[in-house]
Design an enzyme around this catalytic site. Structure first.
Site, PDB file in Angstrom:
ATOM      1  N   ASP A  11      17.180  10.811  22.397  1.00 49.22           N
ATOM      2  CA  ASP A  11      16.232  11.787  21.868  1.00 49.22           C
ATOM      3  C   ASP A  11      15.049  11.865  22.831  1.00 49.22           C
ATOM      4  OD1 ASP A  11      14.512  13.253  20.280  1.00 49.22           O
ATOM      5  OD2 ASP A  11      15.024  12.172  18.444  1.00 49.22           O
ATOM      6  N   ASP A 105      17.125  18.674  22.837  1.00 47.30           N
ATOM      7  CA  ASP A 105      16.510  17.381  23.158  1.00 47.30           C
ATOM      8  C   ASP A 105      17.241  16.174  22.583  1.00 47.30           C
ATOM      9  OD1 ASP A 105      15.863  18.004  20.548  1.00 47.30           O
ATOM     10  OD2 ASP A 105      13.900  17.076  20.631  1.00 47.30           O
ATOM     11  N   GLU A 106      18.436  16.363  22.082  1.00 47.97           N
ATOM     12  CA  GLU A 106      19.141  15.251  21.435  1.00 47.97           C
ATOM     13  C   GLU A 106      20.626  15.301  21.715  1.00 47.97           C
ATOM     14  OE1 GLU A 106      19.041  14.325  17.184  1.00 47.97           O
ATOM     15  OE2 GLU A 106      17.112  15.349  17.204  1.00 47.97           O
TER      16      GLU A 106
END
Length: 441
Positions: A11, A105-106
DNA sequence: TCTGGGGTCCTAGGACCC
DNA sequence: TCTGGGGTCCTAGGACCC
């Protein structure tokens, strides 16, 4: 749940804000808020400096400004985010062929499919630390928080434990003791509504949840959620890491700074959205059978109406026409704050048109128009709808950097209204000392 | 001037079919 | 007069996630 901690969750920390701080050194060490900057915007990401002041994701930008007036409020540069995200995902795919992005973002990474042969906790820990360093290098300085565990659930919980810039590896066999004291909201799928239902029967923590029988859980939350929560409360999660997932729907929506009341304008906006949806469908070689509109009224009640075709379409004309006809059945007299168009029931092919391409199936070309300088000055970011006279037409502004130009030609006074939108970053900032022309009658 | 945008999944009821 | 039951598709709404 596996025997070894081989599911990794990564993350990127305060991702959008971090990209801004990387690219604009003057913002480093300062509170940065990325999100909607209009009157009805919400926060997408707050830098850790802004979080100190209580600014959070999903908070209204209005409230964020009240809490942290000196923060930099930015509307976001999605190309930059996409670009940085691509670099990270490429790096992860070098590590394992099985990477499942959850958002920009993950991502989950399956370490059982990597070159790492020793999946012991010390080995996985060293591996994850190296990976975090490589992320910093690949992104020009962004940090990531990483969690590793025996399942997706545990990996995700773990990555959250030491944010930002942290690493937590949960040793196999210790999952339940980790989870038991935690709030039920750590379980994916338990949001505000479910948490409230559980709270009412005295369930606050995962340990509380573990004491509820499966039947009781199903009675309380329905079949799917009941069984799901029953398993996760016991850290039972066998979901595989899946690299490719096919899109199920494509949609575009917009919230307007001022409630819409003009049906013709609503139709124009739907037409525009339909063409955006069509463009995205075509870009990915998709088409779909079900067209849905979404309408959020002034009081936030949200309605949807859909219709299903016999065969899939990607045509802007067809999608637009259906969207407008679905709107016709709704009472919008109180004002509309959001409009949206979506297509679902996707197929990766388009039905051959047995009769050949019909001209009327495509939306007619919208006119190319020069927006005169005097009308530009009247546009204001985050302001009410602005009207400006412009030759035979007039300009409506709504939303940052977007101007919708709407024409009612003199020769067709009651005829078709056509509109198009253009994005123009030069339109801001607004200078309040300049007078505005009167709105059209 | 409370409350984004792009998604996924689930539920429940009705239509329709066998 | 009675009124099963399973399966599938469609629609509308809601919860949830990032």
């Amino acid at each position: 749940m596996r025997g070894e901690a081989s599911v990794l969750h990564l993350d990127l920390d305060a991702f959008f804000a971090a990209v801004e701080q990387r690219d604009k050194p003057s913002l480093r060490g300062k509170p940065v808020v990325v999100g909607g900057v209009g009157g009805r915007g919400v926060v997408s990401t707050a830098s850790y400096e802004a979080r100190v002041f209580g600014v959070r994701s999903a908070m209204s930008t209005r409230e964020a400004r009240a809490r942290c007036p000196h923060a930099a409020f930015l509307s976001g540069r999605f190309h930059a985010y996409r670009d940085t995200s691509d670099r990270v995902m490429r790096l992860l795919r070098e590590v394992s062929p099985l990477v499942e992005p959850l958002s920009l973002d993950e991502a989950f990474v399956d370490l059982a499919r990597s070159d790492l042969e020793d999946l012991s906790v010390p080995s996985v820990t060293a591996f994850a630390e190296r990976l975090r360093e490589r992320v910093v290098h690949a992104t020009g300085g962004l940090t990531a928080s990483v969690g590793v565990g025996t399942s997706k659930f545990i990996a995700k919980v773990a990555s959250d434990l030491d944010k930002p810039d942290g690493l937590v590896v949960v040793a196999p066999g210790t999952e339940q003791e980790l989870l038991r004291p935690m709030d039920v909201r750590v379980i994916p799928g338990v949001g505000p509504a479910t948490a409230e239902r559980l709270r009412r029967v005295g369930v606050h923590t995962v340990a509380d949840l573990e004491r509820v029988s499966e039947d009781e859980m199903v009675r309380l939350l329905g079949k799917a959620s009941g069984h799901w929560l029953y398993s996760l409360a016991r850290a039972e999660d066998d979901r595989p890491v899946v690299a490719e997932r096919e899109a199920k729907s494509v949609s575009v929506e917009g919230t307007y700074d001022t409630d819409l009341t003009d049906r013709k304008l609503m139709e124009s906006l739907l037409t525009r959205q339909a063409s955006d949806v069509s463009g995205r469908l075509r870009k990915h070689g998709l088409s779909g059978r079900t067209v849905t509109i979404k309408v959020r009224l002034h009081d936030f009640t949200t309605l949807s109406r859909s219709t299903t075709l016999g065969s899939p379409t990607d045509s802007p004309g067809t999608i637009g026409r259906l969207a407008r006809s679905l709107l016709a059945d709704l009472d919008t007299s109180g004002g509309v704050r959001l409009l949206g168009v979506g297509v679902s029931g996707l197929a990766d092919w388009v039905q051959e048109d047995l009769f050949g391409e019909t001209a009327e199936d495509e939306e007619e070309e919208l006119p190319e128009v020069e927006v005169p300088h005097h009308s530009r000055r009247t546009w204001a970011p985050g302001m009410d709808v602005v009207h400006a006279e412009m030759g035979r037409g007039w300009v409506w502004g709504s939303g940052r950097g977007v101007v919708t130009v709407r024409f009612e030609t003199a020769d067709t006074p009651a005829g078709p209204v056509r509109s198009y939108s253009m994005e123009d970053p030069e339109l801001s900032p607004w200078r309040p000392d300049e007078s505005e022309p009167a709105p059209p009658a």
